[in-house]
Design a protein around this motif. Structure first.
Motif, short mmCIF file in Angstrom:
data_model
loop_
_atom_site.label_atom_id
_atom_site.label_comp_id
_atom_site.label_asym_id
_atom_site.label_seq_id
_atom_site.Cartn_x
_atom_site.Cartn_y
_atom_site.Cartn_z
N SER A 32 0.85 -1.20 0.00
CA SER A 32 0.00 0.00 0.00
C SER A 32 0.88 1.24 0.00
N TRP A 33 0.51 2.22 -0.87
CA TRP A 33 1.28 3.44 -1.04
C TRP A 33 0.36 4.65 -0.90
N LYS A 34 0.80 5.63 -0.12
CA LYS A 34 0.00 6.84 0.11
C LYS A 34 0.72 8.04 -0.49
N LEU A 35 -0.06 8.91 -1.16
CA LEU A 35 0.48 10.12 -1.78
C LEU A 35 1.21 10.98 -0.76
N ASN A 36 2.39 11.47 -1.16
CA ASN A 36 3.12 12.46 -0.38
C ASN A 36 3.05 13.76 -1.18
N PRO A 37 2.04 14.62 -0.90
CA PRO A 37 1.85 15.82 -1.71
C PRO A 37 3.02 16.81 -1.62
N ALA A 38 3.72 16.84 -0.50
CA ALA A 38 4.83 17.79 -0.34
C ALA A 38 5.98 17.47 -1.29
N LYS A 39 6.16 16.22 -1.66
CA LYS A 39 7.24 15.82 -2.56
C LYS A 39 6.79 15.69 -4.01
N SER A 40 5.49 15.82 -4.26
CA SER A 40 4.93 15.65 -5.61
C SER A 40 4.81 16.98 -6.33
N SER A 41 4.82 16.92 -7.66
CA SER A 41 4.63 18.10 -8.49
C SER A 41 3.54 17.81 -9.51
N GLU A 148 -4.98 19.02 -22.98
CA GLU A 148 -3.81 19.73 -22.49
C GLU A 148 -2.71 18.73 -22.13
N LEU A 149 -1.47 19.01 -22.57
CA LEU A 149 -0.33 18.17 -22.23
C LEU A 149 -0.07 18.28 -20.73
N THR A 150 0.11 17.14 -20.08
CA THR A 150 0.37 17.13 -18.64
C THR A 150 1.66 16.38 -18.35
N HIS A 151 2.32 16.77 -17.27
CA HIS A 151 3.46 16.02 -16.77
C HIS A 151 3.48 16.20 -15.26
N ASN A 152 3.27 15.10 -14.57
CA ASN A 152 3.23 15.12 -13.11
C ASN A 152 4.30 14.19 -12.56
N LEU A 153 4.92 14.59 -11.47
CA LEU A 153 5.81 13.72 -10.71
C LEU A 153 5.09 13.45 -9.40
N ILE A 154 4.66 12.20 -9.24
CA ILE A 154 3.81 11.83 -8.10
C ILE A 154 4.62 10.93 -7.18
N VAL A 155 4.73 11.32 -5.94
CA VAL A 155 5.55 10.58 -4.97
C VAL A 155 4.63 9.96 -3.92
N PHE A 156 4.87 8.68 -3.65
CA PHE A 156 4.10 7.93 -2.67
C PHE A 156 5.05 7.36 -1.62
N ASP A 157 4.55 7.26 -0.38
CA ASP A 157 5.28 6.61 0.71
C ASP A 157 4.64 5.27 0.99
N LYS A 158 5.47 4.25 1.22
CA LYS A 158 4.97 2.91 1.54
C LYS A 158 4.34 2.93 2.91
N GLN A 159 3.22 2.28 3.03
CA GLN A 159 2.48 2.22 4.30
C GLN A 159 2.74 0.91 5.01
#
Length: 159
Positions: A32-41, A148-159
């Protein structure tokens, strides 16, 4: 009596199956992985309020993904799929902008997932698990429903 040759073949098959199961259980993506919004763009739109992905082994060479998200407006979505690691298309449920996914394992820590709508790739994700297996980074590139062209860097922390 069971001939010795058949017993040796059965033992080999069972040994192979157990090593596949062991490999799937040791796969650092599983869990299980939870979004880390502070590290994501997020380069398009507002970042989600919440996002949890759960990956588990599926079959001898694949995974099951259950994804629960709450967007910036508070709307929830449950997205799921079962896919092999062979790059073939598999159905995806719960997202009106995507109806299939093709996943390929690059190595023990990296995967490429092509998300499709009506046979056309609409998003490409590169999933990379850190060597310590505590962080999952997803680089997601594609087109939004508005074109619209999108590019996201999404960071998750293991739970």
């Amino acid at each position: 009596a069971i001939p010795a040759a058949i017993m040796v073949i059965c033992a080999g098959v069972l040994s192979g199956l157990s090593s596949v199961a062991m490999h799937a259980a040791d796969d650092p993506l599983m869990g299980s992985w939870k979004l880390n919004p502070a590290k994501s763009s997020f380069y398009a739109g507002q970042p989600p309020k919440a996002w949890t992905n759960r990956y588990s082994p599926s079959g001898p060479n694949g995974l099951s993904c259950q994804s629960d998200r709450t967007n910036a407006r508070g709307e929830t979505a449950h997205i799921e799929f079962n896919a092999g690691f062979d790059g073939s298309d598999f159905p995806l449920r719960g997202d009106p902008t995507r109806d299939a996914v093709a996943v390929r394992r690059v190595n023990d820590y990296a995967y490429i997932a092509n998300y499709k709508k009506a046979g056309e790739i609409v998003q490409r994700h590169y999933w990379v698990v850190s060597k310590d297996s505590k962080t999952l980074m997803i680089s997601a590139t594609g087109m939004s429903p508005d074109g619209e062209l999108t590019h996201n860097l999404i960071v998750f922390d293991k739970q």
